[in-house]
Design a protein around this motif. Structure first.
Motif, PDB file in Angstrom:
ATOM      1  N   ASP A  19       0.825  -1.210   0.000  1.00 38.80           N
ATOM      2  CA  ASP A  19       0.000   0.000   0.000  1.00 38.80           C
ATOM      3  C   ASP A  19       0.858   1.258   0.000  1.00 38.80           C
ATOM      4  O   ASP A  19       0.545   2.228  -0.689  1.00 38.80           O
ATOM      5  CB  ASP A  19      -0.960  -0.008   1.191  1.00 38.80           C
ATOM      6  N   ARG A  66      -8.690   4.931  -4.790  1.00 38.06           N
ATOM      7  CA  ARG A  66      -9.821   4.197  -4.238  1.00 38.06           C
ATOM      8  C   ARG A  66      -9.823   4.134  -2.723  1.00 38.06           C
ATOM      9  O   ARG A  66     -10.852   4.341  -2.109  1.00 38.06           O
ATOM     10  CB  ARG A  66      -9.806   2.760  -4.767  1.00 38.06           C
ATOM     11  N   THR A  67      -8.690   3.811  -2.139  1.00 38.45           N
ATOM     12  CA  THR A  67      -8.665   3.622  -0.695  1.00 38.45           C
ATOM     13  C   THR A  67      -8.307   4.901   0.057  1.00 38.45           C
ATOM     14  O   THR A  67      -8.300   4.908   1.266  1.00 38.45           O
ATOM     15  CB  THR A  67      -7.681   2.507  -0.302  1.00 38.45           C
ATOM     16  N   ARG A  89      -9.855   7.561   0.704  1.00 38.61           N
ATOM     17  CA  ARG A  89     -10.900   8.062   1.597  1.00 38.61           C
ATOM     18  C   ARG A  89     -10.845   7.377   2.965  1.00 38.61           C
ATOM     19  O   ARG A  89     -11.187   7.962   3.985  1.00 38.61           O
ATOM     20  CB  ARG A  89     -12.262   7.829   0.933  1.00 38.61           C
ATOM     21  N   TYR A  90     -10.433   6.116   2.988  1.00 39.91           N
ATOM     22  CA  TYR A  90     -10.417   5.327   4.215  1.00 39.91           C
ATOM     23  C   TYR A  90      -9.039   5.262   4.868  1.00 39.91           C
ATOM     24  O   TYR A  90      -8.881   4.694   5.941  1.00 39.91           O
ATOM     25  CB  TYR A  90     -10.934   3.909   3.924  1.00 39.91           C
ATOM     26  N   ASN A 109     -21.692   0.439   1.316  1.00 40.80           N
ATOM     27  CA  ASN A 109     -20.470   0.337   0.525  1.00 40.80           C
ATOM     28  C   ASN A 109     -19.236   0.735   1.343  1.00 40.80           C
ATOM     29  O   ASN A 109     -18.162   0.163   1.179  1.00 40.80           O
ATOM     30  CB  ASN A 109     -20.600   1.219  -0.728  1.00 40.80           C
ATOM     31  N   ASP A 110     -19.392   1.720   2.230  1.00 39.45           N
ATOM     32  CA  ASP A 110     -18.282   2.130   3.097  1.00 39.45           C
ATOM     33  C   ASP A 110     -17.812   0.975   3.972  1.00 39.45           C
ATOM     34  O   ASP A 110     -16.608   0.793   4.187  1.00 39.45           O
ATOM     35  CB  ASP A 110     -18.700   3.292   4.004  1.00 39.45           C
ATOM     36  N   GLN A 140     -17.964  -2.291   3.407  1.00 37.83           N
ATOM     37  CA  GLN A 140     -17.202  -3.275   2.645  1.00 37.83           C
ATOM     38  C   GLN A 140     -15.822  -2.736   2.272  1.00 37.83           C
ATOM     39  O   GLN A 140     -14.824  -3.453   2.344  1.00 37.83           O
ATOM     40  CB  GLN A 140     -17.958  -3.693   1.382  1.00 37.83           C
ATOM     41  N   ASN A 141     -15.757  -1.475   1.890  1.00 36.47           N
ATOM     42  CA  ASN A 141     -14.460  -0.885   1.556  1.00 36.47           C
ATOM     43  C   ASN A 141     -13.529  -0.846   2.762  1.00 36.47           C
ATOM     44  O   ASN A 141     -12.328  -1.097   2.637  1.00 36.47           O
ATOM     45  CB  ASN A 141     -14.645   0.520   0.982  1.00 36.47           C
ATOM     46  N   ARG A 143     -13.651  -2.931   5.357  1.00 32.55           N
ATOM     47  CA  ARG A 143     -13.228  -4.321   5.596  1.00 32.55           C
ATOM     48  C   ARG A 143     -12.100  -4.708   4.650  1.00 32.55           C
ATOM     49  O   ARG A 143     -11.089  -5.264   5.066  1.00 32.55           O
ATOM     50  CB  ARG A 143     -14.403  -5.278   5.414  1.00 32.55           C
ATOM     51  N   ASN A 144     -12.287  -4.421   3.370  1.00 28.01           N
ATOM     52  CA  ASN A 144     -11.268  -4.790   2.389  1.00 28.01           C
ATOM     53  C   ASN A 144      -9.920  -4.171   2.725  1.00 28.01           C
ATOM     54  O   ASN A 144      -8.896  -4.855   2.724  1.00 28.01           O
ATOM     55  CB  ASN A 144     -11.699  -4.360   0.979  1.00 28.01           C
ATOM     56  N   LEU A 145      -9.910  -2.888   3.029  1.00 35.05           N
ATOM     57  CA  LEU A 145      -8.662  -2.205   3.327  1.00 35.05           C
ATOM     58  C   LEU A 145      -8.022  -2.727   4.608  1.00 35.05           C
ATOM     59  O   LEU A 145      -6.838  -3.080   4.635  1.00 35.05           O
ATOM     60  CB  LEU A 145      -8.893  -0.689   3.448  1.00 35.05           C
TER      61      LEU A 145
END
Length: 101
Positions: A13, A27-28, A30-31, A55-56, A58-59, A61-63
């Motif tokens: 990252d 994409r990431t 924001r988080y 959607n926030d 899931q994003n 969690r993914n990150l």
């Protein structure tokens, strides 16, 4: 042929961030402040977030699972009366809620 390269080893990252927003199209980004905060909190502390969209969640969690390992962190969420979501990010205890692959 002997070439001299300037080389550093960084996590994926961090390396992607060095390419700028074009690499991952931001994409990431924001988080990212949430991931940064998680890296700073103590093991017995949690982060609570409100007014999120599905959607926030899931994003996030993914990150967080990619960055810190899904065995180490858990993102729990609940839908609120106003159709937004609230989330709690905390350390995972044992294999709590961990799905088999």
């Amino acid at each position: 042929m002997d070439a001299d390269f300037q080389m550093e080893v960084k996590d994926r990252d961090e390396a992607e961030r060095e390419l700028g927003a074009g690499g991952g199209r931001g994409r990431t980004s924001r988080y990212e402040p949430i991931a940064q905060k998680w890296s700073e909190v103590g093991k017995d502390e949690s982060i609570v977030l409100a007014d999120l969209e599905k959607n926030d969640i899931q994003n996030l969690r993914n990150l967080l699972y990619r960055r810190f390992g899904k065995e180490n962190v858990i993102v729990r969420s609940a839908k609120q009366d106003d159709d937004t979501f609230k989330a709690v990010i905390r350390s995972r205890e044992g294999n709590e809620y961990l799905r088999d692959e």
